[in-house]
Design a protein around this motif. Structure first.
Motif, PDB file in Angstrom:
ATOM      1  N   PHE A 133       0.872  -1.178   0.000  1.00 49.46           N
ATOM      2  CA  PHE A 133       0.000   0.000   0.000  1.00 49.46           C
ATOM      3  C   PHE A 133       0.905   1.222   0.000  1.00 49.46           C
ATOM      4  CE2 PHE A 133      -3.400   2.507   2.576  1.00 49.46           C
ATOM      5  CZ  PHE A 133      -3.911   3.055   1.414  1.00 49.46           C
ATOM      6  N   GLU A 134       0.904   1.932  -1.128  1.00 51.56           N
ATOM      7  CA  GLU A 134       1.826   3.051  -1.299  1.00 51.56           C
ATOM      8  C   GLU A 134       1.091   4.385  -1.183  1.00 51.56           C
ATOM      9  OE1 GLU A 134       5.172   3.287  -4.388  1.00 51.56           O
ATOM     10  OE2 GLU A 134       3.629   4.621  -5.211  1.00 51.56           O
ATOM     11  N   ILE A 135       1.621   5.264  -0.341  1.00 51.05           N
ATOM     12  CA  ILE A 135       1.007   6.574  -0.086  1.00 51.05           C
ATOM     13  C   ILE A 135       1.878   7.669  -0.678  1.00 51.05           C
ATOM     14  CG2 ILE A 135       0.253   8.192   1.705  1.00 51.05           C
ATOM     15  CD1 ILE A 135      -1.459   5.650   1.512  1.00 51.05           C
ATOM     16  N   ARG A 136       1.282   8.456  -1.598  1.00 48.84           N
ATOM     17  CA  ARG A 136       1.996   9.594  -2.192  1.00 48.84           C
ATOM     18  C   ARG A 136       1.500  10.921  -1.617  1.00 48.84           C
ATOM     19  NH1 ARG A 136       1.561   8.399  -8.561  1.00 48.84           N
ATOM     20  NH2 ARG A 136      -0.598   8.035  -7.987  1.00 48.84           N
ATOM     21  N   ASP A 137       0.329  10.871  -0.987  1.00 47.76           N
ATOM     22  CA  ASP A 137      -0.260  12.051  -0.360  1.00 47.76           C
ATOM     23  C   ASP A 137      -1.125  11.528   0.779  1.00 47.76           C
ATOM     24  OD1 ASP A 137      -0.793  14.684   0.048  1.00 47.76           O
ATOM     25  OD2 ASP A 137      -1.864  15.034  -1.828  1.00 47.76           O
ATOM     26  N   ILE A 138      -0.935  12.043   1.990  1.00 48.80           N
ATOM     27  CA  ILE A 138      -1.597  11.454   3.166  1.00 48.80           C
ATOM     28  C   ILE A 138      -3.038  11.952   3.257  1.00 48.80           C
ATOM     29  CG2 ILE A 138      -1.445  11.028   5.646  1.00 48.80           C
ATOM     30  CD1 ILE A 138       1.488  11.828   5.535  1.00 48.80           C
ATOM     31  N   TRP A 139      -3.953  11.160   2.740  1.00 48.54           N
ATOM     32  CA  TRP A 139      -5.390  11.460   2.851  1.00 48.54           C
ATOM     33  C   TRP A 139      -5.995  10.575   3.930  1.00 48.54           C
ATOM     34  CZ3 TRP A 139      -8.841  13.677  -1.280  1.00 48.54           C
ATOM     35  CH2 TRP A 139      -8.135  14.565  -2.094  1.00 48.54           C
ATOM     36  N   PRO A 140      -6.928  11.110   4.749  1.00 44.22           N
ATOM     37  CA  PRO A 140      -7.584  12.413   4.637  1.00 44.22           C
ATOM     38  C   PRO A 140      -6.864  13.562   5.351  1.00 44.22           C
ATOM     39  CG  PRO A 140      -8.631  11.172   6.373  1.00 44.22           C
ATOM     40  CD  PRO A 140      -7.563  10.277   5.801  1.00 44.22           C
ATOM     41  N   LEU A 141      -5.655  13.344   5.873  1.00 44.08           N
ATOM     42  CA  LEU A 141      -4.966  14.399   6.610  1.00 44.08           C
ATOM     43  C   LEU A 141      -4.797  15.663   5.762  1.00 44.08           C
ATOM     44  CD1 LEU A 141      -3.562  15.047   9.331  1.00 44.08           C
ATOM     45  CD2 LEU A 141      -1.414  14.280   8.281  1.00 44.08           C
ATOM     46  N   GLU A 145      -6.115  19.348   6.854  1.00 44.31           N
ATOM     47  CA  GLU A 145      -5.047  20.309   7.148  1.00 44.31           C
ATOM     48  C   GLU A 145      -4.952  21.426   6.112  1.00 44.31           C
ATOM     49  OE1 GLU A 145      -2.539  20.659   9.656  1.00 44.31           O
ATOM     50  OE2 GLU A 145      -3.970  19.415  10.757  1.00 44.31           O
ATOM     51  N   GLU A 146      -5.162  21.081   4.843  1.00 49.28           N
ATOM     52  CA  GLU A 146      -4.883  22.047   3.783  1.00 49.28           C
ATOM     53  C   GLU A 146      -6.100  22.439   2.959  1.00 49.28           C
ATOM     54  OE1 GLU A 146      -1.506  20.771   1.524  1.00 49.28           O
ATOM     55  OE2 GLU A 146      -0.194  20.739   3.268  1.00 49.28           O
ATOM     56  N   ALA A 147      -7.148  21.635   2.976  1.00 46.57           N
ATOM     57  CA  ALA A 147      -8.336  21.962   2.180  1.00 46.57           C
ATOM     58  C   ALA A 147      -9.501  22.440   3.043  1.00 46.57           C
ATOM     59  CB  ALA A 147      -8.756  20.758   1.344  1.00 46.57           C
ATOM     60  N   GLY A 148      -9.313  22.487   4.358  1.00 46.57           N
ATOM     61  CA  GLY A 148     -10.335  23.045   5.244  1.00 46.57           C
ATOM     62  C   GLY A 148     -11.507  22.141   5.552  1.00 46.57           C
ATOM     63  N   PHE A 149     -11.404  20.840   5.264  1.00 46.50           N
ATOM     64  CA  PHE A 149     -12.494  19.916   5.570  1.00 46.50           C
ATOM     65  C   PHE A 149     -12.572  19.673   7.077  1.00 46.50           C
ATOM     66  CE2 PHE A 149     -12.296  19.093   1.119  1.00 46.50           C
ATOM     67  CZ  PHE A 149     -13.459  18.457   0.748  1.00 46.50           C
ATOM     68  N   SER A 150     -13.789  19.517   7.570  1.00 47.19           N
ATOM     69  CA  SER A 150     -13.994  19.150   8.967  1.00 47.19           C
ATOM     70  C   SER A 150     -13.605  17.682   9.162  1.00 47.19           C
ATOM     71  CB  SER A 150     -15.457  19.350   9.360  1.00 47.19           C
ATOM     72  OG  SER A 150     -15.752  18.677  10.558  1.00 47.19           O
ATOM     73  N   LYS A 151     -13.075  17.365  10.341  1.00 45.38           N
ATOM     74  CA  LYS A 151     -12.706  15.976  10.636  1.00 45.38           C
ATOM     75  C   LYS A 151     -13.924  15.061  10.681  1.00 45.38           C
ATOM     76  CE  LYS A 151      -8.413  17.016  13.102  1.00 45.38           C
ATOM     77  NZ  LYS A 151      -7.654  16.929  14.360  1.00 45.38           N
ATOM     78  N   SER A 152     -15.106  15.654  10.836  1.00 46.20           N
ATOM     79  CA  SER A 152     -16.332  14.858  10.890  1.00 46.20           C
ATOM     80  C   SER A 152     -17.081  14.842   9.555  1.00 46.20           C
ATOM     81  CB  SER A 152     -17.255  15.391  11.989  1.00 46.20           C
ATOM     82  OG  SER A 152     -17.563  16.759  11.770  1.00 46.20           O
ATOM     83  N   HIS A 153     -16.480  15.416   8.512  1.00 46.53           N
ATOM     84  CA  HIS A 153     -17.103  15.397   7.185  1.00 46.53           C
ATOM     85  C   HIS A 153     -17.238  13.937   6.732  1.00 46.53           C
ATOM     86  CE1 HIS A 153     -17.630  15.915   2.841  1.00 46.53           C
ATOM     87  NE2 HIS A 153     -17.890  17.204   3.064  1.00 46.53           N
ATOM     88  N   PRO A 154     -18.373  13.556   6.152  1.00 45.62           N
ATOM     89  CA  PRO A 154     -18.586  12.152   5.756  1.00 45.62           C
ATOM     90  C   PRO A 154     -17.490  11.600   4.842  1.00 45.62           C
ATOM     91  CG  PRO A 154     -20.649  13.366   5.619  1.00 45.62           C
ATOM     92  CD  PRO A 154     -19.589  14.373   5.935  1.00 45.62           C
ATOM     93  N   LEU A 155     -17.006  12.421   3.891  1.00 47.88           N
ATOM     94  CA  LEU A 155     -15.961  11.946   2.983  1.00 47.88           C
ATOM     95  C   LEU A 155     -14.649  11.731   3.736  1.00 47.88           C
ATOM     96  CD1 LEU A 155     -15.290  11.203   0.069  1.00 47.88           C
ATOM     97  CD2 LEU A 155     -14.661  13.593  -0.335  1.00 47.88           C
ATOM     98  N   VAL A 156     -14.358  12.609   4.684  1.00 50.32           N
ATOM     99  CA  VAL A 156     -13.149  12.460   5.510  1.00 50.32           C
ATOM    100  C   VAL A 156     -13.229  11.174   6.326  1.00 50.32           C
ATOM    101  CG1 VAL A 156     -11.862  13.435   7.465  1.00 50.32           C
ATOM    102  CG2 VAL A 156     -12.634  14.931   5.612  1.00 50.32           C
ATOM    103  N   LEU A 157     -14.394  10.915   6.916  1.00 52.22           N
ATOM    104  CA  LEU A 157     -14.572   9.704   7.717  1.00 52.22           C
ATOM    105  C   LEU A 157     -14.442   8.445   6.860  1.00 52.22           C
ATOM    106  CD1 LEU A 157     -17.571  10.842   9.964  1.00 52.22           C
ATOM    107  CD2 LEU A 157     -15.153  10.647  10.627  1.00 52.22           C
ATOM    108  N   LEU A 158     -15.017   8.491   5.639  1.00 54.22           N
ATOM    109  CA  LEU A 158     -14.945   7.341   4.738  1.00 54.22           C
ATOM    110  C   LEU A 158     -13.501   7.077   4.306  1.00 54.22           C
ATOM    111  CD1 LEU A 158     -16.174   5.163   2.926  1.00 54.22           C
ATOM    112  CD2 LEU A 158     -16.575   6.932   1.190  1.00 54.22           C
ATOM    113  N   ILE A 159     -12.814   8.125   3.871  1.00 50.00           N
ATOM    114  CA  ILE A 159     -11.432   7.957   3.429  1.00 50.00           C
ATOM    115  C   ILE A 159     -10.542   7.535   4.597  1.00 50.00           C
ATOM    116  CG2 ILE A 159      -9.404   9.191   2.531  1.00 50.00           C
ATOM    117  CD1 ILE A 159     -11.304  10.766   0.735  1.00 50.00           C
ATOM    118  N   GLY A 160     -10.816   8.070   5.781  1.00 48.48           N
ATOM    119  CA  GLY A 160     -10.060   7.670   6.970  1.00 48.48           C
ATOM    120  C   GLY A 160     -10.226   6.190   7.274  1.00 48.48           C
TER     121      GLY A 160
END
Length: 410
Positions: A133-141, A145-160
């Motif tokens: 599993f190779e990570i080139r960009d740490i999502w959802p961090l 951190e940089e796009a202003g998404f809430s930590k409780s946003h559904p997409l953030v939770l799903l990707i997390g």
């Protein structure tokens, strides 16, 4: 071994604006005696793939078998269409017929899209493949951190959830950033086998021959001055405000001239801020193939990043590789885990957003003789050729895969 490398964003060179790191690694694995298949999507803003009615399109480049999948197109990177394009790619991966294909001994799933790790796990269970599993960009961090998404946003939770699933199920976690292993350990509560595989370059594109060609930028950039160059985007995450302030502060210093190349949401406002400054030139965005000529025409190179927890785990930026290849002293406004520039001793990391500190760093190098600056820059070029060519990175990656797969079998 038979190795599959899967990523929605992996540009085959024939169609790429920026050729993919994943392709170069696949080519190195092939040169080491393995069979490689790169599976990617034609919906990629860095790729111009030909239109076709076929969903699955096969070809070969430099010995690497490539299957690119016709996927939903999008025009804006920050859009719902881009997310839908991710899911379309995943759906078509699972619809792909595997009969007649040689089973993979190793599957490397490279983000982004992070959802592809589910298909990678499916292949692992079906064929007993070794899963990377190779990570080139740490999502959802990066989103929070940089796009202003809430930590409780559904997409953030799903990707997390998917990110954590991938770390758990992978046999080896790879990352382009040097301390991703700390992030993985913090998330899981235990260590995972880890390999750092940073961005590199193809030495064939950086032979000494290009230096003998006439450099078109020498006709545009003022002569007889110390040139401080910046090449890249001019947006929020590039954090160029202190640099712009520095240019304003130094407008009376007639020995130093600043040249900024690129585009971005904030470029117009920067040009407006500096409209009364004669010590700066803005150039339009240039082709990737032209960047090395621009950098060669500069004396000092500058880059900056926005303060972010993402950088705690280190950086692996194309810009740093290109700057070091240019053999110029580098000034980096960067607060994260240091690497490359400090290892090569070819510049300065400034852990500060102060324009005064940037000015002092510029003067430090500007006041040197050109021979002293060349000596510093040459250390960067030497280091990058020793440590970041794809033949070197490909061997290190394959050694890590062999080591951990053999260890797993014991």
């Amino acid at each position: 071994m038979n190795i599959w490398l899967i990523s929605k964003y992996a540009s085959p060179p024939q169609y790429a604006k920026v050729p993919s790191r994943l392709f170069y690694l696949a080519r190195e694995f092939k040169r080491q005696g393995n069979n490689t298949l790169m599976i990617t999507s034609d919906s990629n803003h860095f790729t111009n793939c030909p239109e076709t009615d076929k969903i699955y399109n096969d070809e070969e480049q430099d010995g690497v078998a490539i299957r690119w999948i016709k996927t939903k197109k999008y025009t804006k990177t920050a859009s719902i269409d881009r997310i839908l394009s991710w899911f379309d790619f995943e759906r078509k991966l699972f619809s792909m017929k595997l009969s007649g294909m040689t089973k993979p001994d190793v599957v490397i799933v490279s983000s982004l899209s992070i959802f592809t790790i589910i298909y990678g796990y499916y292949l692992k269970k079906k064929f007993g493949s070794f899963l990377v599993f190779e990570i080139r960009d740490i999502w959802p961090l990066t989103m929070t951190e940089e796009a202003g998404f809430s930590k409780s946003h559904p997409l953030v939770l799903l990707i997390g959830f998917i990110e954590k699933f991938g770390y758990k199920k992978a046999d080896l976690v790879a990352g382009t950033m040097p301390r991703l292993d700390l992030h993985v350990e913090q998330l899981l509560g235990y260590k995972k086998p880890f390999h750092c595989s940073p961005l590199g370059f193809d030495p064939e594109n950086y032979s000494e021959e290009f230096l003998k060609e006439k450099n078109p930028f020498l006709e545009i950039i003022p002569s007889g001055k110390v040139i401080v160059g910046y090449a890249g985007s001019m947006g929020v995450t590039n954090a160029l405000e202190p640099f712009i302030e520095t240019i304003q502060m130094m407008k009376e210093d007639h020995n130093i001239h600043f040249v900024l190349v690129g585009s971005g949401d904030l470029r117009e406002s920067y040009e407006e801020q500096l409209k009364d400054c004669s010590n700066v030139t803005f150039l339009q965005r240039i082709q990737q193939s032209e960047v090395k000529y621009f950098l060669e025409a500069c004396d000092i190179l500058y880059l900056s990043t926005k303060d972010s927890k993402v950088w705690d785990y280190g950086q692996s930026m194309n810009k740093v590789v290109e700057y070091m290849l240019a053999a110029k002293p580098i000034i980096a406004s960067y607060t994260g885990y240091p690497s490359m520039i400090n290892e090569a001793d070819c510049g300065k990391f400034i852990n500060s957003t102060s324009a005064e500190d940037i000015k002092n760093a510029i003067l430090y190098y500007a006041n040197m003789s050109s021979e002293e600056r060349i000596a510093i820059g040459d250390k960067g070029r030497k280091w990058i050729f020793e440590n970041r060519t794809y033949p070197v990175l490909g061997k290190q990656y394959m050694d890590a895969i062999l080591f951990h797969s053999l260890k797993q079998k014991k």
